[in-house]
Scaffold this active site. Sequence first.
Site, PDB file in Angstrom:
ATOM      1  N   ASP A   7       1.062  -1.102   0.170  1.00  0.00           N
ATOM      2  CA  ASP A   7       0.046  -0.152   0.019  1.00  0.00           C
ATOM      3  C   ASP A   7       0.900   1.122  -0.179  1.00  0.00           C
ATOM      4  O   ASP A   7       1.505   1.653   0.970  1.00  0.00           O
ATOM      5  CB  ASP A   7      -0.871   0.007   1.180  1.00  0.00           C
ATOM      6  CG  ASP A   7      -1.717   1.344   1.605  1.00  0.00           C
ATOM      7  OD1 ASP A   7      -1.584   2.057   0.536  1.00  0.00           O
ATOM      8  OD2 ASP A   7      -2.453   1.001   2.564  1.00  0.00           O
ATOM      9  N   LYS A  68       2.950  11.392  -3.253  1.00  0.00           N
ATOM     10  CA  LYS A  68       1.992  10.629  -4.266  1.00  0.00           C
ATOM     11  C   LYS A  68       1.078  11.697  -4.816  1.00  0.00           C
ATOM     12  O   LYS A  68       0.773  11.369  -5.882  1.00  0.00           O
ATOM     13  CB  LYS A  68       1.191   9.778  -3.230  1.00  0.00           C
ATOM     14  CG  LYS A  68       0.203   8.945  -3.790  1.00  0.00           C
ATOM     15  CD  LYS A  68      -0.523   7.922  -2.968  1.00  0.00           C
ATOM     16  CE  LYS A  68      -1.529   7.089  -3.776  1.00  0.00           C
ATOM     17  NZ  LYS A  68      -2.038   6.107  -2.712  1.00  0.00           N
ATOM     18  N   GLU A 171      -7.102   0.568  -4.664  1.00  0.00           N
ATOM     19  CA  GLU A 171      -7.103   0.414  -3.182  1.00  0.00           C
ATOM     20  C   GLU A 171      -8.334  -0.160  -2.565  1.00  0.00           C
ATOM     21  O   GLU A 171      -8.503  -0.782  -1.865  1.00  0.00           O
ATOM     22  CB  GLU A 171      -6.907   1.821  -2.705  1.00  0.00           C
ATOM     23  CG  GLU A 171      -5.413   2.358  -2.780  1.00  0.00           C
ATOM     24  CD  GLU A 171      -5.046   3.676  -2.568  1.00  0.00           C
ATOM     25  OE1 GLU A 171      -6.076   4.501  -2.456  1.00  0.00           O
ATOM     26  OE2 GLU A 171      -3.987   3.936  -3.069  1.00  0.00           O
ATOM     27  N   ASP A 193     -12.992   5.475   2.268  1.00  0.00           N
ATOM     28  CA  ASP A 193     -11.666   5.785   2.711  1.00  0.00           C
ATOM     29  C   ASP A 193     -11.129   6.851   3.121  1.00  0.00           C
ATOM     30  O   ASP A 193     -11.045   7.696   2.192  1.00  0.00           O
ATOM     31  CB  ASP A 193     -10.746   5.092   1.655  1.00  0.00           C
ATOM     32  CG  ASP A 193      -9.177   4.958   1.910  1.00  0.00           C
ATOM     33  OD1 ASP A 193      -8.774   5.563   2.676  1.00  0.00           O
ATOM     34  OD2 ASP A 193      -8.322   4.561   0.809  1.00  0.00           O
TER      35      ASP A 193
END
Lengths: 615, 186
Positions: A7, A68, A171, A193
């Site tokens: 992850d 990211k 994800e 999330d």
Amino acid sequence: MSNIGIDLGTTNSLVAVVMGGRARCLLDDDGRAILPSAVRYTAEGPVVGYAALDDAAGHAATTLTSVKRFMGRSMDEARSEAAQLHYELAPPDDASEEKVVRMAVGERLVTPIEVSAEILKALKERAEECLLGGVGGAVITVPAYFDDAQRQATRDAGRLAGLNVLRLLNEPTAAAIAYGLQERSQGTFAIYDLGGGTFDISILRLEDGVFQVLSTAGDTHLGGDDFDRLIAERLLNEAGVVGARGGALRGAMEAAESAKRALTDAESTEVVAQLGEVSATFTLSRDTLNTLIRPLVDRTLTACQQALSDAQLTAAQIDGVVLVGGSTRVPLVRQVVEAFFGRVPFSDIDPDQVVAVGAAMQADILSGESELSEDVLLMDVVPLSLGLETMGGVVEKLIWRCSPIPSSASQTFTTHVDGQTAVSIHVVQGEREMARDNRSLARFKLGGIPPMPAGLPRVEVQFLVDANGILTVTATEQYTGKQSNIEIVPSYGLTDEQIEEMLESSIDAAETDVDERLLVEAKVEAEQILRAVEKALSSDADMVQEDELGSIQAVVAELKSAIDAQERKKVNDLSKKLDEVTAPFAQRRIERDLQLALRGQSALEVADRLDRSNV
Amino acid sequence: MICWKCHERLSSLRCASCGALVPPPAQPELFGALGLDRRYHVEAEAIDGAWRRRSKDTHPDRFAASSAVERRMALQWTATLNEARRVLRDPVARAWYLATGKPHPAESGGPKLSPEFLEEIFELRMAADDEPDAVRDTAAKLRARLDADLEDLFSRWERGEGDLSPVPERLSRLKYVDNLLRELPA
Ligand SMILES: [Zn+2]
């Protein structure tokens, strides 16, 4: 060899592996599963994780976090993002550098791909220490909405870290696998999330073991850090501190975070905040916290509603809700989500670890030797439409948003001017009508078209999106039946040459990685040439001379055996040779077609006939 | 059919004994790709079921440990299955595909329509603002008649009677009527 699941998060990253039929996250020497996604560049080399965050304030200029957010982005796109962080973006030297974000750390410039590769390397090393048999392939997770450039950048980071990237996995899909939702025969699930700085909601559909992402929505600037900021503001207010900066602000943020954590279980908490020189004690109740963060939590519901309407569903039609991300530990978040969907969310698995666990399970299934159920299939979808710029800058979509992948489509182009020998092709991704409003993925020029009257050449552009959501574009000139000199200049990210340079200069990357990739590329190209030649031979057998057929077949056979024997140089040489020996045949086909055209048939009829011969 | 790799007899796209995939056809017939008969009358559930069954055999995830050539075959097969599902699930695209081999009219615009029909559509368009309800009514009747016509053509074709040559003309008309219906004020 064991496959691993990673992850690669904005704030935190984790690595997990299936051992004895169970997936578990691998821990560092201090027993922590989380590796903060932070890299500090020091004179001795890069430092990753908690060590990079120690005294981050003292090394703000050389400590990179949240990279990211910059993956696969251009300088232009990154500027507004960087303003919110403490980044120094390196000014581009020339227009070509405008494509890639570079961050200045001390003397050197680094790209987000390189920074991510450092994080991946640290996770890989952790896995190598834990796994006696060594690390095989890796599954890396990406947000479901990541576009082609962002996915490519992630895959490149994996390559740069010396990982064999088997698959990029969405994800939310990973979270669903972690909960074993695939073992039900069918259902529709919401994956909620809420991380440190981002919020994503995805709706997944499962039927007969096939998972599909129906829709995704979210807010790239909403997360637990925003909760902390609100609490900190309140603390500073109560303490009468105005315009807090530096130490005072940091102290307030730290106190806010620990208060938030305490209120997960307690109804009320007392925290001591070190606000610069002074320290102050505060009492915060859960009710006060809830009032503070309520507007933020409600914003997540707006996104949930959006995702539901995109999937043409109502909350009542959701069969299960999965919580992902550390911020879903906040009780108000759980209450609000439960009320919105009318059911208790799944939360047995640590929300920080659930994505890595799912990635490890998928990695294990990909090994083909899994004890886990292999009957499930993860069919992802294209997050944004893919298309081509046509006349007047309008986009013609070839692959629509939410199409299951792998997916392919093709479009035929022609020339507008007599004797035109090249066609420019602009590939874009996005939902807007005009090309300029979408993300530019690549521009390339198909050259080497034989001079013909306008409208006669048929250039077929093919899109192929693989199971990772990564696009390959190829163009074929239909008269010669071969791929003419396609020059692909990506208008974003790094070119293959740049990646190769990085790989070569990276000591950690095994040389075989580069060799293998070059071999794969050579083979793919050779196979394309072989297909075209075989197609032309079968449709126009009457136009080949006998001795010519013999030499073509000989080269075809040699090339095939070179492919089987995995000999890269031979494959390249023979591909060129095949091109050469088929050139006269290709020329005759063009001439025949031109003669047909001159015999009074319209270009359109000739084209139609060609179309049919290719069906 | 025999497996290209181990020469065993095949019962699905993927060889049961060695796991190799049947090579993907270069220009696949979309019904055949899903293992369905070429019929206009096919349920969406039947298409989805066939698509899921075959995708499980062909998906690249099943070939993560295989050679590059086999991975590429898996990619092509699965892309073809996804295309077949998309085209065949849409009744209009399916009708075009059965009649012409393409899921949409040719770029040159498809068959020529009679001046009478175009005139009728033009009149309806002109009247749309003043009497939308009456226009909607007439257009809906036109559509129902075209639907029945297509239904009849395909039913007979499926029984082995007649051919599909009138289909493109009907589909072109259908498009005009649908565009008209879509543009009517709500
Ligand atoms: Zn076999």
